[in-house]
Design an enzyme around this catalytic site. Sequence first.
Site, PDB file in Angstrom:
ATOM      1  CD  GLN A   3      17.270   3.604  -0.411  1.00 24.19           C
ATOM      2  OE1 GLN A   3      17.557   2.482  -0.795  1.00 24.19           O
ATOM      3  NE2 GLN A   3      18.160   4.422   0.045  1.00 24.19           N
ATOM      4  CB  THR A   4      14.049   5.196   4.691  1.00 21.66           C
ATOM      5  OG1 THR A   4      14.186   6.397   5.460  1.00 21.66           O
ATOM      6  CG2 THR A   4      14.163   3.982   5.616  1.00 21.66           C
ATOM      7  NE  ARG A   5      20.342  10.211   2.432  1.00 25.14           N
ATOM      8  CZ  ARG A   5      19.868  10.649   1.275  1.00 25.14           C
ATOM      9  NH1 ARG A   5      19.316   9.797   0.427  1.00 25.14           N
ATOM     10  NH2 ARG A   5      19.928  11.925   0.954  1.00 25.14           N
ATOM     11  CG  HIS A  57       8.973  12.948   8.205  1.00 27.05           C
ATOM     12  ND1 HIS A  57       8.028  12.710   7.225  1.00 27.05           N
ATOM     13  CD2 HIS A  57      10.080  13.400   7.543  1.00 27.05           C
ATOM     14  CE1 HIS A  57       8.523  13.003   6.038  1.00 27.05           C
ATOM     15  NE2 HIS A  57       9.771  13.408   6.199  1.00 27.05           N
ATOM     16  CG  HIS A  88       9.389   9.300   5.830  1.00 25.36           C
ATOM     17  ND1 HIS A  88      10.260   9.727   6.814  1.00 25.36           N
ATOM     18  CD2 HIS A  88       9.871   9.808   4.670  1.00 25.36           C
ATOM     19  CE1 HIS A  88      11.228  10.437   6.262  1.00 25.36           C
ATOM     20  NE2 HIS A  88      11.013  10.508   4.966  1.00 25.36           N
ATOM     21  N   GLY A 136      10.159   8.669  -4.182  1.00 27.99           N
ATOM     22  CA  GLY A 136       9.705   9.939  -3.646  1.00 27.99           C
ATOM     23  C   GLY A 136      10.302  11.127  -4.376  1.00 27.99           C
ATOM     24  NE  ARG A 137       9.990  18.473  -3.891  1.00 26.89           N
ATOM     25  CZ  ARG A 137      11.103  19.162  -3.641  1.00 26.89           C
ATOM     26  NH1 ARG A 137      12.039  18.625  -2.870  1.00 26.89           N
ATOM     27  NH2 ARG A 137      11.297  20.351  -4.167  1.00 26.89           N
ATOM     28  CG  ASP A 138      16.237  15.625  -4.536  1.00 27.94           C
ATOM     29  OD1 ASP A 138      16.781  15.293  -5.600  1.00 27.94           O
ATOM     30  OD2 ASP A 138      16.832  16.243  -3.638  1.00 27.94           O
ATOM     31  CG  HIS A 139      14.659   7.829  -4.683  1.00 26.17           C
ATOM     32  ND1 HIS A 139      13.750   7.120  -3.928  1.00 26.17           N
ATOM     33  CD2 HIS A 139      15.765   7.057  -4.741  1.00 26.17           C
ATOM     34  CE1 HIS A 139      14.282   5.976  -3.569  1.00 26.17           C
ATOM     35  NE2 HIS A 139      15.508   5.906  -4.048  1.00 26.17           N
ATOM     36  CB  ALA A 140      19.170   8.537  -4.507  1.00 30.54           C
TER      37      ALA A 140
END
Length: 379
Positions: free
Chosen positions: A188-190, A194, A197, A282-286
């Site tokens: 998932q990405t917004r 980089h 990722h 990932g770290r601090d997702h959402a």
Amino acid sequence: MVSKPHGGKLVRRIAAPKTRERILSEQHEYPRVQIDHGRAIDLENIAHGVYSPLKGFLTRDDFESVLDHMRLSDDTPWTIPIVLDVENPTFEEGDAVLLYYEDLPVARMHVEEIYTYDKKEFAKNVFKTTEEAHPGVARVYSMGDYLVGGEIELLNELPNPFAKYTLRPVETRILFRERGWETIVAFQTRNVPHVGHEYVQKSALTFVDGLFINPVLGKKKKGDYKDEVIIKAYEVLFKHYYPKDAATLATVRYEMRYAGPREAIHHAIMRKNFGATHFIVGRDHAGVGNYYGPYDAHEIFNHFPDLGITPMFFKEFFYCRRCGSIVNERICPHPMEDREYFSGTKIRNMIREGKVPPAYFMRPEVYEVIRSFDNPFVE
């Protein structure tokens, strides 16, 4: 094996052609309810099974169960309330109403329940804060005083400038089977990608058959990348750096809630419905601001052994000058001064200042895509 849909069956709530024609010909006879863009997108996601097993907006029992227990009333894991709010209902329980986005009739809804709710309780349970500075909390406080629950039938979809990259769960499941993928990891990405990722995605791909990159398109907060920038950046990355038989790209329209750990579970459920068997967390997702701990979104999965999709957790990663590669603390012995940490804010600031990010931060081809836009950021 492609994962089973959440709740066991992929939901499809789209009016049959003759039914749609009849409803639209009689639309003046239905009570009319105006909805915003986010609720219209929720309708599409319900109708196409992205939110399976939901068949409509939550009724009171399900809403309260989600707030208090992070499960629907039948004990199915569910963490984000998918609700329709109204200020002053002009209809009654048992009525059928038409939901309009601007002048477009998006769906017919069978009103099962109209109920009140506590906005502060909603905010505190879902976002872990009642501060209006949190965008999700602010959204809740702006909602109408009543919630309306009931099943829906989709009549029309919103115009979609990215139809080329839009695949529904029924389509991705066919695609994964045609490619022979039995294990699929979703990302998932917004953001534009980089190198960090790319490192995470390819690390996960080494353990499964296929990689499903699923960018979120839709309303974002100020400073996020525009949708078209994200798409173009991934196009060029796929062209030059991804094996064609092991990765695919498809978008999903969705309004971010920034609910941290709860939203991480919701994102995993959505990708389970697309057919993914694994999900990158990932770290601090959402997350947003400092409302959640860096690995709260990892820990919450311990509460859902029955989720039906396997999370893949990644700690913070960085570029180590001594190692000469992307690494994390588990595999790099070198001190802090040798490390360059990935920071979306740092990269965005460099781009705004006209500086070229180093190649170990961002692929040159991706930077050129971003630079080709007069303003790549949401204002």
